[in-house]
Design a protein around this motif. Structure first.
Motif, mmCIF file in Angstrom:
data_model
loop_
_atom_site.group_PDB
_atom_site.id
_atom_site.type_symbol
_atom_site.label_atom_id
_atom_site.label_comp_id
_atom_site.label_asym_id
_atom_site.label_seq_id
_atom_site.Cartn_x
_atom_site.Cartn_y
_atom_site.Cartn_z
ATOM 1 N N GLY A 176 4.484 -3.061 -10.673
ATOM 2 C CA GLY A 176 4.293 -1.730 -10.675
ATOM 3 C C GLY A 176 2.606 -1.327 -10.619
ATOM 4 N N GLU A 177 1.776 -1.922 -11.281
ATOM 5 C CA GLU A 177 0.436 -1.632 -11.253
ATOM 6 C C GLU A 177 -0.200 -2.665 -10.099
ATOM 7 O OE1 GLU A 177 -0.974 -2.414 -15.371
ATOM 8 O OE2 GLU A 177 0.522 -0.979 -16.301
ATOM 9 N N ASN A 178 -0.085 -3.816 -9.978
ATOM 10 C CA ASN A 178 -0.527 -4.764 -9.182
ATOM 11 C C ASN A 178 0.192 -4.852 -7.776
ATOM 12 O OD1 ASN A 178 -2.813 -4.828 -11.105
ATOM 13 N ND2 ASN A 178 -1.564 -6.391 -12.138
ATOM 14 N N LYS A 179 1.422 -4.278 -7.744
ATOM 15 C CA LYS A 179 1.972 -4.620 -6.441
ATOM 16 C C LYS A 179 2.300 -5.978 -6.204
ATOM 17 C CE LYS A 179 1.512 -0.138 -5.814
ATOM 18 N NZ LYS A 179 0.665 0.146 -6.953
ATOM 19 N N LYS A 180 2.607 -6.785 -7.111
ATOM 20 C CA LYS A 180 3.049 -8.081 -7.058
ATOM 21 C C LYS A 180 4.429 -8.401 -6.515
ATOM 22 C CE LYS A 180 -0.810 -9.932 -8.916
ATOM 23 N NZ LYS A 180 -1.645 -10.498 -8.195
ATOM 24 N N SER A 212 0.806 -1.200 0.094
ATOM 25 C CA SER A 212 -0.058 -0.132 -0.119
ATOM 26 C C SER A 212 0.856 1.172 0.105
ATOM 27 C CB SER A 212 -1.014 0.094 1.203
ATOM 28 O OG SER A 212 -0.144 0.130 2.345
ATOM 29 N N GLU A 213 2.055 1.148 0.457
ATOM 30 C CA GLU A 213 3.028 2.289 0.708
ATOM 31 C C GLU A 213 3.737 2.537 -0.745
ATOM 32 O OE1 GLU A 213 3.848 4.826 2.488
ATOM 33 O OE2 GLU A 213 3.018 4.475 4.547
ATOM 34 N N GLY A 214 3.589 1.635 -1.591
ATOM 35 C CA GLY A 214 4.251 1.475 -2.875
ATOM 36 C C GLY A 214 5.841 0.987 -2.850
ATOM 37 N N TYR A 215 6.262 0.563 -1.446
ATOM 38 C CA TYR A 215 7.563 -0.005 -1.011
ATOM 39 C C TYR A 215 7.812 -0.924 -2.199
ATOM 40 C CZ TYR A 215 11.333 -0.842 1.850
ATOM 41 O OH TYR A 215 12.926 -1.003 2.600
ATOM 42 N N VAL A 216 7.069 -1.699 -2.681
ATOM 43 C CA VAL A 216 7.700 -2.873 -3.327
ATOM 44 C C VAL A 216 7.972 -2.459 -4.835
ATOM 45 C CG1 VAL A 216 6.407 -4.554 -1.939
ATOM 46 C CG2 VAL A 216 5.152 -3.392 -3.956
ATOM 47 N N THR A 217 7.480 -1.291 -5.209
ATOM 48 C CA THR A 217 7.600 -0.830 -6.642
ATOM 49 C C THR A 217 9.044 -0.050 -6.750
ATOM 50 O OG1 THR A 217 6.436 1.423 -6.225
ATOM 51 C CG2 THR A 217 5.042 -0.780 -6.755
ATOM 52 N N LEU A 218 9.617 0.492 -5.521
ATOM 53 C CA LEU A 218 10.729 1.483 -5.740
ATOM 54 C C LEU A 218 11.854 1.147 -6.625
ATOM 55 C CD1 LEU A 218 10.783 2.465 -1.972
ATOM 56 C CD2 LEU A 218 9.604 3.698 -3.724
ATOM 57 N N PRO A 219 12.137 -0.186 -6.691
ATOM 58 C CA PRO A 219 13.307 -0.470 -7.762
ATOM 59 C C PRO A 219 12.991 -0.244 -8.952
ATOM 60 C CG PRO A 219 13.205 -2.169 -5.851
ATOM 61 C CD PRO A 219 11.798 -1.361 -6.127
ATOM 62 N N LEU A 220 11.820 -0.137 -9.491
ATOM 63 C CA LEU A 220 11.247 -0.213 -10.761
ATOM 64 C C LEU A 220 11.730 1.036 -11.490
ATOM 65 C CD1 LEU A 220 7.853 -1.735 -10.723
ATOM 66 C CD2 LEU A 220 9.622 -2.696 -11.710
ATOM 67 N N PRO A 221 12.016 1.004 -12.983
ATOM 68 C CA PRO A 221 12.303 2.150 -13.655
ATOM 69 C C PRO A 221 10.869 3.223 -13.744
ATOM 70 C CG PRO A 221 12.898 0.269 -14.926
ATOM 71 C CD PRO A 221 12.273 -0.050 -13.680
ATOM 72 N N LEU A 222 11.086 4.288 -14.012
ATOM 73 C CA LEU A 222 9.868 5.271 -13.714
ATOM 74 C C LEU A 222 8.763 4.934 -14.663
ATOM 75 C CD1 LEU A 222 12.214 8.660 -13.925
ATOM 76 C CD2 LEU A 222 11.193 7.390 -11.718
ATOM 77 N N GLU A 223 9.138 4.293 -15.803
ATOM 78 C CA GLU A 223 8.176 4.033 -16.705
ATOM 79 C C GLU A 223 7.158 3.040 -16.289
ATOM 80 O OE1 GLU A 223 11.647 2.130 -18.679
ATOM 81 O OE2 GLU A 223 11.106 4.007 -17.620
ATOM 82 N N TYR A 224 7.782 2.364 -15.292
ATOM 83 C CA TYR A 224 6.749 1.133 -14.701
ATOM 84 C C TYR A 224 6.095 1.336 -13.281
ATOM 85 C CZ TYR A 224 8.941 -1.547 -18.450
ATOM 86 O OH TYR A 224 9.207 -2.203 -19.691
ATOM 87 N N GLY A 225 6.327 2.950 -12.883
ATOM 88 C CA GLY A 225 5.718 3.242 -11.772
ATOM 89 C C GLY A 225 6.579 3.142 -10.432
ATOM 90 N N THR A 227 12.034 -17.864 1.251
ATOM 91 C CA THR A 227 11.549 -16.705 2.000
ATOM 92 C C THR A 227 10.179 -16.350 1.445
ATOM 93 O OG1 THR A 227 13.638 -16.115 2.771
ATOM 94 C CG2 THR A 227 11.978 -14.495 3.009
ATOM 95 N N MET A 228 9.222 -15.801 2.436
ATOM 96 C CA MET A 228 7.750 -15.511 2.213
ATOM 97 C C MET A 228 6.793 -16.462 1.434
ATOM 98 S SD MET A 228 7.962 -11.367 1.802
ATOM 99 C CE MET A 228 8.824 -11.337 0.119
ATOM 100 N N ALA A 229 7.289 -17.699 1.429
ATOM 101 C CA ALA A 229 6.802 -18.788 0.369
ATOM 102 C C ALA A 229 5.341 -18.575 0.467
ATOM 103 C CB ALA A 229 7.250 -19.849 0.752
ATOM 104 N N SER A 230 4.552 -18.517 1.663
ATOM 105 C CA SER A 230 3.099 -18.555 1.645
ATOM 106 C C SER A 230 2.413 -17.199 1.103
ATOM 107 C CB SER A 230 2.559 -18.927 2.955
ATOM 108 O OG SER A 230 3.002 -17.877 3.799
ATOM 109 N N VAL A 231 3.279 -16.079 0.967
ATOM 110 C CA VAL A 231 2.425 -14.963 0.476
ATOM 111 C C VAL A 231 3.006 -14.123 -0.864
ATOM 112 C CG1 VAL A 231 2.073 -14.221 2.919
ATOM 113 C CG2 VAL A 231 4.132 -13.414 2.016
ATOM 114 N N LEU A 232 4.038 -14.967 -1.607
ATOM 115 C CA LEU A 232 4.498 -14.616 -2.686
ATOM 116 C C LEU A 232 3.588 -14.658 -3.924
ATOM 117 C CD1 LEU A 232 7.910 -16.123 -2.657
ATOM 118 C CD2 LEU A 232 7.787 -13.747 -2.442
ATOM 119 N N ASP A 233 3.789 -13.603 -4.838
ATOM 120 C CA ASP A 233 3.002 -13.758 -6.064
ATOM 121 C C ASP A 233 3.448 -14.516 -7.088
ATOM 122 O OD1 ASP A 233 0.630 -12.059 -5.093
ATOM 123 O OD2 ASP A 233 2.230 -10.552 -4.854
ATOM 124 N N TYR A 234 4.833 -14.358 -6.967
ATOM 125 C CA TYR A 234 5.607 -15.212 -8.240
ATOM 126 C C TYR A 234 6.838 -15.763 -7.556
ATOM 127 C CZ TYR A 234 2.909 -12.874 -12.009
ATOM 128 O OH TYR A 234 2.185 -12.834 -12.980
#
Length: 387
Positions: A120-124, A51-64, A165-172
């Protein structure tokens, strides 16, 4: 109490990043008792990170994303770890993977764009599943016993991955396997819920319990060719991975938390044998000073190497020994700082009512994250002997 992060913040952007990490650290710290008891990664913690967008921070700008550099990643991870080291170490793998994929262009543009948009869009969230019971640490070079067999239409995967790590909550999951038709090790991108994948709750460690590093089990998992996103070439020279400094950043964050708690204890605890708090006792002041000296040594080394990584792209291939040295210095010093904090607190440091015994258990795990101390020392020795 002195703000140990202020001297490392260089601009308003980094100050905003630190504030985000501070907010998250406060929230995740509140859930430590739950994750400690269950030995699992909290879904609520993950939702906060998303929700804070923390997981998107390493992405290039064009991906959010904000295309953070290594220095900024370490600021974030170290500050988050002050709240909960397990959360920081866990999400650090996702952050580092996305940073590496963004910078190194290891995948085809189509495959990277697909995952980048999902993040970027779905916070996976994604993590690698590489360790296995027989091979131990992937850094030791063992061949995966997980096999990918091409049947003419699909790759069929069978195997078991430990320490996921995080096995049960990972998206990929990025699963390493020996790809028989390629006669090489490759990595497959597999979405959560894919048929044939299951999680076994095997995480029974005493430290870093909140990482939820359970086993990922693959049984006749059918994957198309596009799922094979990486293939190792025997001729490819291993390249240094700067993002792995998220590991020492995490353990230094735990050490800072222990240091802060010890100082608060020293300033508030007054036995009836003294007319002041123990903070005025010379040997207590000595131990506090030792903690801060050790933290200064490790942190200035870590941030200096990170800055060198960011500012010298052409020279990164030569930074492997420095990166490895940071990990060894930081994790060993983190253990020493936690030990000093417990000497300040005394026997109460072993009580479950205080958090010192958890810091003690958690920080020990850093010695077993890659690269191992013996490999680092040998690397430095070999470099010196070949100069």
């Amino acid at each position: 109490m002195a703000d140990l992060f202020e001297s490392f913040i260089k601009n308003d952007r980094q100050r905003d990043l630190i504030r985000m990490a501070e907010r998250l650290a406060i929230r995740v710290k509140q859930r430590v008792p739950e994750t400690e008891e269950n030995a699992s990664f909290s879904l609520e913690n993950l939702n906060d990170l998303k929700s804070e967008g923390y997981v998107t921070l390493p992405l290039p700008l064009e991906y959010g994303g904000q295309q953070i550099n290594l220095y900024e990643l370490l600021l974030l991870q170290e500050r988050l770890a002050v709240g909960d080291g397990s959360v920081a170490l866990s999400i650090g793998w996702h952050m580092g993977i996305m940073m590496e994929l963004s910078e190194q262009k290891m995948w085809t543009p189509e495959k990277f764009t697909m995952l980048a948009r999902e993040v970027g869009e779905n916070k996976k969230v994604v993590n690698r599943a590489a360790s296995e019971p027989a091979t131990g640490s992937p850094t030791r070079g063992g061949i995966p016993e997980t096999k990918a067999v091409w049947d003419g239409t699909y790759y069929i995967l069978n195997g078991r991955k430990t320490f996921t790590t995080m096995a049960s909550v990972l998206d990929y999951y990025l699963v390493t396997a020996y790809v028989e038709d390629k006669q090489s090790v490759g990595s497959f991108l597999i979405e959560k819920g894919h048929p044939g994948i299951s999680i076994e709750h095997t995480w029974d460690t005493v430290g870093m319990r909140g990482t939820g590093s359970d086993d990922l089990v693959l049984k006749n998992v059918k994957l198309n060719q596009d799922s094979l996103v990486e293939i190792n070439t025997k001729s490819a020279k291993p390249t240094p991975k700067g993002w792995l400094l998220h590991i020492p950043a995490c353990y230094l964050g735990i050490a800072i938390a222990a240091r802060n708690d010890a100082i608060e204890f020293a300033k508030s605890y007054q036995p009836n044998s003294l007319n002041t708090t123990i903070s005025e006792v010379p040997h207590i002041k000595q131990k506090i000073g030792e903690m801060d000296l050790k933290l200064l040594q490790a942190r200035y080394l870590m941030y200096a190497v990170a800055e060198k990584w960011d500012n010298n792209v052409a020279d990164r291939d030569n930074l492997g020994p420095e990166l490895a040295a940071v990990k060894t210095v930081a994790t060993n010093i983190a253990n020493e700082v936690v030990d000093l904090s417990m000497r300040i607190v005394g026997g109460r440091g072993l009580s479950k009512k205080l958090q010192f015994e958890q810091y003690y258990r958690d920080v020990r795990a850093g010695l077993h994250n890659p690269p191992m101390d013996d490999m680092v020392i040998q690397m430095l020795g070999n470099r010196a002997l070949t100069e």
